[in-house]
Every structure is written in structure tokens, then in C-alpha cells.
Motif scaffolding. Structure first.
Motif, PDB file in Angstrom:
ATOM      1  N   GLU A   1       0.843  -1.188   0.000  1.00 15.80           N
ATOM      2  CA  GLU A   1       0.000   0.000   0.000  1.00 15.80           C
ATOM      3  C   GLU A   1       0.882   1.244   0.000  1.00 15.80           C
ATOM      4  OE1 GLU A   1      -3.202  -0.219   3.129  1.00 15.80           O
ATOM      5  OE2 GLU A   1      -2.126  -2.090   3.569  1.00 15.80           O
TER       6      GLU A   1
ATOM      7  N   ASP B   1      -8.109  -2.075  -0.300  1.00 19.03           N
ATOM      8  CA  ASP B   1      -7.173  -3.130   0.064  1.00 19.03           C
ATOM      9  C   ASP B   1      -7.035  -3.238   1.573  1.00 19.03           C
ATOM     10  OD1 ASP B   1      -6.735  -3.775  -2.553  1.00 19.03           O
ATOM     11  OD2 ASP B   1      -4.764  -2.842  -2.707  1.00 19.03           O
ATOM     12  N   ALA B   2      -6.960  -2.102   2.248  1.00 22.04           N
ATOM     13  CA  ALA B   2      -6.810  -2.106   3.693  1.00 22.04           C
ATOM     14  C   ALA B   2      -8.018  -2.743   4.371  1.00 22.04           C
ATOM     15  CB  ALA B   2      -6.609  -0.681   4.209  1.00 22.04           C
ATOM     16  N   GLU B   3      -9.208  -2.410   3.901  1.00 26.67           N
ATOM     17  CA  GLU B   3     -10.416  -2.948   4.515  1.00 26.67           C
ATOM     18  C   GLU B   3     -10.526  -4.451   4.291  1.00 26.67           C
ATOM     19  OE1 GLU B   3     -13.882  -0.651   3.475  1.00 26.67           O
ATOM     20  OE2 GLU B   3     -12.768   1.216   3.676  1.00 26.67           O
TER      21      GLU B   3
ATOM     22  N   PRO C   1      -5.161   7.692  -2.575  1.00 30.69           N
ATOM     23  CA  PRO C   1      -6.502   7.620  -1.991  1.00 30.69           C
ATOM     24  C   PRO C   1      -7.075   6.210  -2.096  1.00 30.69           C
ATOM     25  CG  PRO C   1      -6.612   8.613  -4.165  1.00 30.69           C
ATOM     26  CD  PRO C   1      -5.137   8.448  -3.834  1.00 30.69           C
ATOM     27  N   GLY C   2      -8.034   5.929  -1.232  1.00 28.71           N
ATOM     28  CA  GLY C   2      -8.716   4.639  -1.281  1.00 28.71           C
ATOM     29  C   GLY C   2      -8.211   3.692  -0.216  1.00 28.71           C
ATOM     30  N   THR C   3      -9.145   2.922   0.354  1.00 27.42           N
ATOM     31  CA  THR C   3      -8.794   1.985   1.425  1.00 27.42           C
ATOM     32  C   THR C   3      -9.369   0.589   1.190  1.00 27.42           C
ATOM     33  OG1 THR C   3     -10.735   2.652   2.727  1.00 27.42           O
ATOM     34  CG2 THR C   3      -8.658   3.828   3.148  1.00 27.42           C
TER      35      THR C   3
ATOM     36  N   THR D   1      -1.057  -2.219   6.515  1.00 28.50           N
ATOM     37  CA  THR D   1      -2.268  -2.785   7.115  1.00 28.50           C
ATOM     38  C   THR D   1      -2.063  -4.249   7.470  1.00 28.50           C
ATOM     39  OG1 THR D   1      -3.619  -1.234   5.840  1.00 28.50           O
ATOM     40  CG2 THR D   1      -4.741  -3.111   6.824  1.00 28.50           C
TER      41      THR D   1
ATOM     42  N   VAL E   1       0.437   4.820   1.241  1.00 23.51           N
ATOM     43  CA  VAL E   1      -0.513   5.546   2.085  1.00 23.51           C
ATOM     44  C   VAL E   1      -0.849   6.931   1.518  1.00 23.51           C
ATOM     45  CG1 VAL E   1       0.199   4.314   4.159  1.00 23.51           C
ATOM     46  CG2 VAL E   1       1.323   6.473   3.563  1.00 23.51           C
TER      47      VAL E   1
ATOM     48  N   THR F   1      -8.000  -6.491   3.863  1.00 20.21           N
ATOM     49  CA  THR F   1      -6.969  -7.097   4.690  1.00 20.21           C
ATOM     50  C   THR F   1      -7.446  -7.226   6.132  1.00 20.21           C
ATOM     51  OG1 THR F   1      -5.202  -6.227   3.285  1.00 20.21           O
ATOM     52  CG2 THR F   1      -4.596  -6.851   5.521  1.00 20.21           C
TER      53      THR F   1
END
Length: 267
Positions: free
Chosen positions: A92, A101-103, A97-99, A149, A94, A105
């Protein structure tokens, strides 16, 4: 954890560390059930291991976890162990923008084990030799900055495991944490499985099983290669270790992970 006479559920058991553990426990005569999101990977595992069982499970989906847990408890009433191995690892930036992948994971690596533990615990509490094994990472203790993450979820799993162990200390449920180093799997893509800097999967599984057999009451399973990461957090020069560790992971390694094949694979 006893190494024979178990009925063991292993998530993410179609490849990598999960499949390695499944095959090792299966070879010792345990009943092993593997789960995963991809049916074709599970079928390949079953074909190579007659007698092993499998069930498709989307570990990101809380409702699917509850349904699958209920089904497996009914089908395998002797179920007395779960190994929370399923996980994804993605690079990732940081600053982008955008999450999404994090969500994903977080739902896979952290919420999945918490939800599955909750679904299985009433059943496991009735078993005399029950085990819950989480799988964290050496990166729980020294994060790799290119996968923030992933490292955060593994640190959270370590913390969750400690609390789980404490709360269940007066029960018959043993809580263990497997802390892998960098192992040759396809966790971040095909190149990961042949990276000479990673520990060969076969060697990792062999050392892990040896620790379990020789130290059945162990709370943490650390092969020799991961011990510098596990102990670094207690050192006075942690900041320097963190910088050296992440500096060494820059350059070619990061470039390879950011390639098309490095988006992260399920295990």
C-alpha cells in the motif's frame, strides 16, 4: 497441543503455510479439515491427501463463517482444534486515496479469526484437549512499511491472542500463536515462493512441527529465523533495527511486490 488424535480445522489450507500444516498434521493421523475461498485449490489439496476434508469458506464474510462453523461442528463433532491461517498481504502507498485493500486485509486477517473463534468457542469449551492457534507474523513486532495494514492486523492478532489466552486460562482450551518469518509461499505472488531470502516452506513446517512435538505447552511458536524480529521490540535500539529492516526491504523487493503479480494472493 497434542499432535495426534485431533480433528483440526485449518483456514487457508489450500496453499502455503496452511497446506503445509494440514499435510503435516494429516500425516500424523489427525483428521484435518481445510477451508479456503478457492475450490480449485482445496480440490488439489484433497487429491494429494486422501482422507483430508475440505469446505469452501469466505473468511471475509461473517454470515458465511457462522454457517460454515455450524455445519462443520455438526459434521465433525470431534472437532477440537482450529488454526487461523487464512490471510492476505498487499502493498500500500498511504499517499494514494482509497482503502479497499486495507479494509479487505482487516476483514480477512483480523475480523475473520475473531469471528470464527466466537463461532467455535462454545463447542471447543466442551472438549478436554482443545486448541486455538492463531498465525501472526514476525512483522507483528517489526512492521514492514510497504505492507502497513497487513502488519497492523498481525500486531492486532498478537494482542488478541494474548487476551484470548488470559480469558481462557481457567478452561481446557489451549491458545497458541504461530509467528512465521518470511516464508516461501505465494502470499504476495509467484515470485514470493522462490525468493532466496525467504525460508523454504518445507523447512519452516518441519521446524514448527518439531517445536509443537517437543514443547506441547508452548504459547508462542517461533522458529529460529523469526526470533530477531520477535525480540527486537524489547531492545533499546528498536528504532535503529526498524530502519535497517525496512531499508533492506526497499529497492528490488518493493518493485517486485508492486508488479502486477504482487497484488497479494490468498493463502
Amino acid at each position: 497441543m497434542k499432535t495426534t488424535g485431533n480433528t483440526i480445522l485449518i483456514t487457508g489450507g489450500g496453499s502455503g503455510i496452511g497446506r503445509g500444516l494440514a499435510e503435516a498434521f494429516h500425516a500424523l493421523g489427525n483428521q484435518v479439515i481445510v477451508t479456503g475461498r478457492r475450490r480449485e485449490m482445496l480440490d488439489q489439496t484433497l487429491a494429494a491427501n486422501p482422507g483430508m476434508q475440505a469446505d469452501v469458506l469466505d473468511i471475509r464474510d461473517g454470515a458465511d463463517i457462522r454457517r460454515t462453523a455450524a455445519r462443520l461442528v455438526a459434521q465433525f463433532p470431534a472437532l477440537n482444534a482450529v488454526i487461523h491461517n487464512a490471510g492476505i498481504m498487499r502493498t500500500e502507498d498511504v499517499r494514494e486515496p482509497g482503502t479497499v485493500d486495507a479494509e479487505e486485509t482487516i476483514s480477512t486477517n483480523l475480523l475473520g479469526p475473531i469471528r470464527l473463534t466466537a463461532a467455535l468457542l462454545p463447542h471447543l469449551l466442551d472438549k478436554p484437549d482443545a486448541t486455538i492457534m492463531t498465525v501472526s507474523s514476525g512483522l507483528a513486532f517489526v512492521p514492514g512499511a510497504v505492507t502497513p495494514t497487513y502488519c497492523a492486523t498481525k500486531a492486532a492478532i498478537h494482542s488478541y491472542t494474548q487476551s484470548l489466552r488470559y480469558q481462557l486460562s481457567d478452561t481446557g482450551v489451549q491458545v497458541m500463536e504461530l509467528i512465521p518469518p518470511y516464508v516461501q509461499t505465494e502470499l504476495t505472488g509467484p515470485a514470493h515462493a522462490s525468493d532466496p531470502n525467504a525460508m523454504p516452506l518445507k523447512d519452516f513446517i518441519s521446524e514448527v512441527m518439531g517445536i509443537i512435538q517437543n514443547s506441547p505447552e508452548a504459547t508462542e511458536i517461533c522458529v529460529e529465523r523469526v526470533k530477531p524480529l520477535r525480540s527486537a521490540v524489547t531492545g533499546a535500539d528498536y528504532d535503529a533495527f526498524f530502519k535497517r529492516f525496512n531499508d533492506a526491504r526497499s529497492g528490488p523487493t518493493v518493485a517486485r511486490w508492486k508488479g502486477a503479480a504482487g497484488r497479494g494472493k490468498w493463502r
